[in-house]
Design an enzyme around this catalytic site. Structure first.
Site, mmCIF file in Angstrom:
data_model
loop_
_atom_site.group_PDB
_atom_site.id
_atom_site.type_symbol
_atom_site.label_atom_id
_atom_site.label_comp_id
_atom_site.label_asym_id
_atom_site.label_seq_id
_atom_site.Cartn_x
_atom_site.Cartn_y
_atom_site.Cartn_z
ATOM 1 N N CYS A 53 -37.901 -12.726 15.554
ATOM 2 C CA CYS A 53 -38.789 -12.189 14.516
ATOM 3 C C CYS A 53 -38.202 -12.317 13.115
ATOM 4 O O CYS A 53 -38.870 -12.765 12.182
ATOM 5 C CB CYS A 53 -39.133 -10.741 14.833
ATOM 6 S SG CYS A 53 -37.738 -9.598 14.787
ATOM 7 N N HIS B 226 -37.846 -4.903 14.701
ATOM 8 C CA HIS B 226 -38.890 -5.942 14.712
ATOM 9 C C HIS B 226 -39.523 -6.065 13.336
ATOM 10 O O HIS B 226 -39.648 -5.086 12.597
ATOM 11 C CB HIS B 226 -39.963 -5.601 15.751
ATOM 12 C CG HIS B 226 -40.954 -6.706 15.982
ATOM 13 N ND1 HIS B 226 -40.583 -7.951 16.445
ATOM 14 C CD2 HIS B 226 -42.301 -6.764 15.800
ATOM 15 C CE1 HIS B 226 -41.669 -8.721 16.555
ATOM 16 N NE2 HIS B 226 -42.713 -8.015 16.169
ATOM 17 N N GLU C 15 -46.303 -13.255 13.974
ATOM 18 C CA GLU C 15 -45.025 -12.731 14.441
ATOM 19 C C GLU C 15 -44.432 -13.613 15.530
ATOM 20 O O GLU C 15 -45.134 -14.313 16.262
ATOM 21 C CB GLU C 15 -45.186 -11.320 14.989
ATOM 22 C CG GLU C 15 -46.049 -11.240 16.237
ATOM 23 C CD GLU C 15 -46.167 -9.840 16.822
ATOM 24 O OE1 GLU C 15 -45.369 -8.959 16.443
ATOM 25 O OE2 GLU C 15 -47.072 -9.628 17.659
#
Length: 388
Positions: A109, A167, A179
């Site tokens: 990420c 994240h 993402e």
């Protein structure tokens, strides 16, 4: 399963193992609350593009850069090489879906966010983990979790984590984000998730740039930490030359052993001389304790360790050594660029496929770590090196 920056794992001169540091740099798993919503079916999934007005040109460019990677593998640790871009990842140590990340060239990420803003700015303003990115000094605005998506614009970075951020995703507008989700999936567009441990969002400044390194023949490295000082001599007692409020780029000319420093949990006696003549402890420079490819300030190169080893040149970027002859074993060292390694013996072990090559030969280095022969220049079985 997303937060990783392999480039700052090892700083202690006397202890190269990453086992103790990894727990600080890596998040073992994403809580289920951060992944409560799955991607929309392909027939109804939103397009990956700037989906709302009002964002800066830099933010729009970052969105479009991320969108060019739709369908690329999620790979744990991917995107964290010395320069932004897709790299092979590695096993995260817990998720079975991550076992093959060393064969998947892609991004995690924070690697995707780093790549997007590097493409948009021409710099590297987000080199770090999701937690580092949440605390970036390049933020123009910050939004709490309670504010939801109402104030957000395309290009804003959305974060998840309670205490430690694990994240990050990039907002597209219209309630959508792009993402790198988790191992076994591909980069995707998904509806935003503002429940669970959603922590808020960050808007990068309009340029998003970091100071460029001077064109003087030095080698560029990234720093980490806040309020980091350089000194007129390689000692914390010497006068302060500069102060870096956040991570930035420095141009390193040479390095040498000098005053031993203990800071932020690391100990190192190696200092780097920067292009302006000031000195910076290597603790705050991303990379191993002794920076690869940087000469000794005294003009001499470090001799290879004794013990019957034989020096070889490596190739490739972001190359790792392991505690055993297996890519799933603990990472011992990380080479952001080609360097010299000293091989004591070699053995047939795990078969590795990487960068278009397959080999089951591994070399044991003088520090006891193992490295696949794929990244050592020479034939598959190194000449003149005994079997372990």
């Amino acid at each position: 399963m997303c937060t990783v920056n392999p480039t700052i794992r090892t700083r202690q001169v006397s202890a190269r193992s990453l086992a103790a540091v990894a727990a600080l740099a890596l998040s073992a798993a994403l809580p289920a609350t951060a992944h409560a919503a799955s991607a929309a079916p392909a027939s109804t999934q939103a397009a990956c593009d700037v989906l709302a007005p009002g964002a800066s040109a830099t933010a729009e460019a970052a969105v479009r850069a991320a969108c060019t990677q739709i369908g690329v593998w999620y790979s744990w640790g991917g995107g964290h090489g010395p320069t932004p871009g897709a790299t092979y990842g590695y096993y995260d140590g817990s998720d079975p879906d991550s076992l093959h990340d060393n064969e998947r060239k892609g991004f995690d990420c924070s690697g995707l966010a780093r790549y997007a803003y590097a493409r948009a700015t021409g710099g590297d303003p987000l080199n770090g983990t999701a937690n580092d990115q949440f605390h970036t000094s390049n933020a123009a605005a910050r939004f709490s979790a309670a504010q939801g998506t109402a104030p957000l614009l395309p290009g804003d970075l959305m974060f998840w984590g309670s205490g430690h951020i694990h994240h990050v995703a990039i907002y597209l507008g219209a309630g959508q984000m792009v993402e790198a989700y988790e191992s076994g999936t591909h980069i995707r567009v998904a509806p935003v998730r503002t429940g669970g441990d959603y922590a808020g969002a960050v808007r990068m400044n309009g340029s998003g740039t970091v100071p460029p390194p001077p064109a003087n023949g030095g080698t560029t490295f990234e720093t980490w930490g806040t309020q980091v000082r350089t000194h007129s001599a390689p000692s914390v007692k010497a006068s302060v030359v500069d102060t870096f409020p956040g991570p930035t780029q420095v141009s390193v000319m040479c390095q040498q052993h000098a005053e031993k420093v203990t800071a932020d949990g690391y100990t190192n006696d190696i200092w780097s001389k920067l292009s302006n003549g000031s000195w910076l402890t290597n603790i705050y420079i991303k990379g191993p304790a002794s920076l690869p490819g940087i000469p000794d300030c005294g003009g001499t190169s470090t001799p290879p360790p004794s013990g019957g080893s034989k020096p070889f040149q490596t190739w490739g970027t972001g190359v790792r050594t392991h505690s055993e002859a297996n890519v799933n074993a603990a990472v011992v060292d990380y080479f952001p660029q080609p360097t010299t390694v000293n091989v004591t013996c070699q053995a047939h072990a795990q078969t590795v496929t990487a960068d278009g090559y397959t080999n089951d030969a591994w070399s044991r280095l003088t520090d006891g770590s193992w490295m696949t022969n794929i990244y050592i220049k020479g034939p598959e079985w190194l000449p003149g090196v005994p079997t372990c």
